[in-house]
Enzyme design. Structure first.
Site, mmCIF file in Angstrom:
data_model
loop_
_atom_site.group_PDB
_atom_site.id
_atom_site.type_symbol
_atom_site.label_atom_id
_atom_site.label_comp_id
_atom_site.label_asym_id
_atom_site.label_seq_id
_atom_site.Cartn_x
_atom_site.Cartn_y
_atom_site.Cartn_z
ATOM 1 C CB SER A 50 41.037 -71.068 -55.801
ATOM 2 O OG SER A 50 42.147 -70.538 -55.028
ATOM 3 C CE LYS A 96 43.687 -73.109 -53.902
ATOM 4 N NZ LYS A 96 43.286 -71.979 -52.896
ATOM 5 C CB SER A 98 39.749 -71.067 -51.465
ATOM 6 O OG SER A 98 40.042 -70.966 -52.392
ATOM 7 C CD GLU A 133 46.925 -70.409 -54.513
ATOM 8 O OE1 GLU A 133 46.786 -69.090 -55.440
ATOM 9 O OE2 GLU A 133 46.041 -70.271 -55.060
ATOM 10 C CB SER A 175 38.795 -64.311 -56.303
ATOM 11 O OG SER A 175 39.671 -64.448 -54.570
#
Length: 291
Positions: A73, A76, A133, A169, A240
């Site tokens: 992440s 992002k 997130s 994702e 993660s």
């Protein structure tokens, strides 16, 4: 003539010795940091990557900083920055509304799940992706930009030739050892984070917005921030994934000095390994000790 030559050689030797002695404490300190990071890595049973940039003098502290790690992440930040870049010329892009459907929801949607059958603006999606997130928010940003390759293209446009985003994702978090997809290096990410938050990659308004979003992150208290003095201001983005991959990238404002940029990436050999935010906190403490 010989007497003058010998004297000159003695002066040069004395100067060299003085220079070496003067730099010895710095060398010893740097070597001590490397040893501590190596010991931390060994005790944690994983692979650790660290890049610290002191923006006061451009000094760097690096550990496996040129090795590739899965971003998870932390990627992002690049997606949100790409949208901010658009807003420099497309003045209304951040207020553009995006529909949220139940079929859009994936494995982690703390903000977008509250807006199913409604809409969110690209600004709201960026904040959700960076501060909570939210994975569906990230996918909406990627879709708006035109796909993962467009996020990579933005990275190239601002001078980052290492970053690569290949998937959306949640598959970008598989973090398979040796898989180059969705990876970067700690040093490349540190340089890019500096460029985005303190440099010229974004306009002044867009840069300020990105920093505001990062400072408002809700997921980083146990990572880099946990290894720093409580009086320091931190703006960060965690990440993660599989193999116990645990990441955090941060802009840090110590009291009374120029900002620091810190990237900590950590991954482990077992696919089902638990996240280790404590390792990131320990690494942060090691490399910032003395600032």
């Amino acid at each position: 003539m010989m007497r003058h030559r010998v004297k000159r050689m003695m002066l040069m030797t004395t100067a060299c010795i003085s220079l070496l002695l003067g730099s010895a404490p710095l060398y010893a300190q740097a070597n001590d940091v490397q040893q501590k990071l190596a010991a931390l890595e060994k005790s944690s049973g994983g692979r650790l990557g660290v890049a610290l940039i002191d923006t006061a003098d451009n000094a760097q502290t690096l550990y496996r900083a040129d090795e590739r790690f899965a971003m998870c992440s932390t990627s992002k930040v690049m997606a949100a920055a790409a949208v901010l870049k658009q807003s420099e010329t497309q003045k209304k892009v951040l207020s553009q509304k995006v529909e949220i459907k139940s079929s859009d929801l994936i494995n982690y949607n703390p903000i977008t799940e509250k807006h199913v059958n409604g809409t969110m603006t690209l600004a709201e999606l960026s904040a959700a992706a960076l501060q909570y997130s939210d994975n569906t928010a990230m996918n909406k940003l990627i879709a708006h930009l035109g796909g993962p390759d467009k996020v990579t293209a933005f990275a190239r446009a601002i001078g980052d030739n290492t970053f690569r985003l290949d998937r959306t994702e949640p598959t970008l978090n598989t973090a398979i050892p040796g898989d180059p997809r969705d990876t970067t290096t700690p040093l490349a990410m540190a340089q890019t984070l500096r460029n985005l938050t303190l440099g010229s990659a974004l306009g002044e308004t867009q840069r300020a917005q990105l920093v505001t979003w990062l400072k408002g992150n809700t997921t980083g208290a146990a990572s880099i921030q946990a290894g720093l003095p409580t009086s320091w201001v931190v703006g960060d983005k965690t990440g993660s994934g599989d193999y116990g991959t645990t990441n955090d990238i941060a802009v840090i404002w110590p009291e009374g000095r120029a900002p620091l940029i810190l990237v900590t990436y950590f991954t482990q050999p077992e696919q089902k390994a638990e996240s280790r935010r404590d390792v990131l906190a320990a690494a942060a403490k090691i490399v910032t000790d003395g600032y």
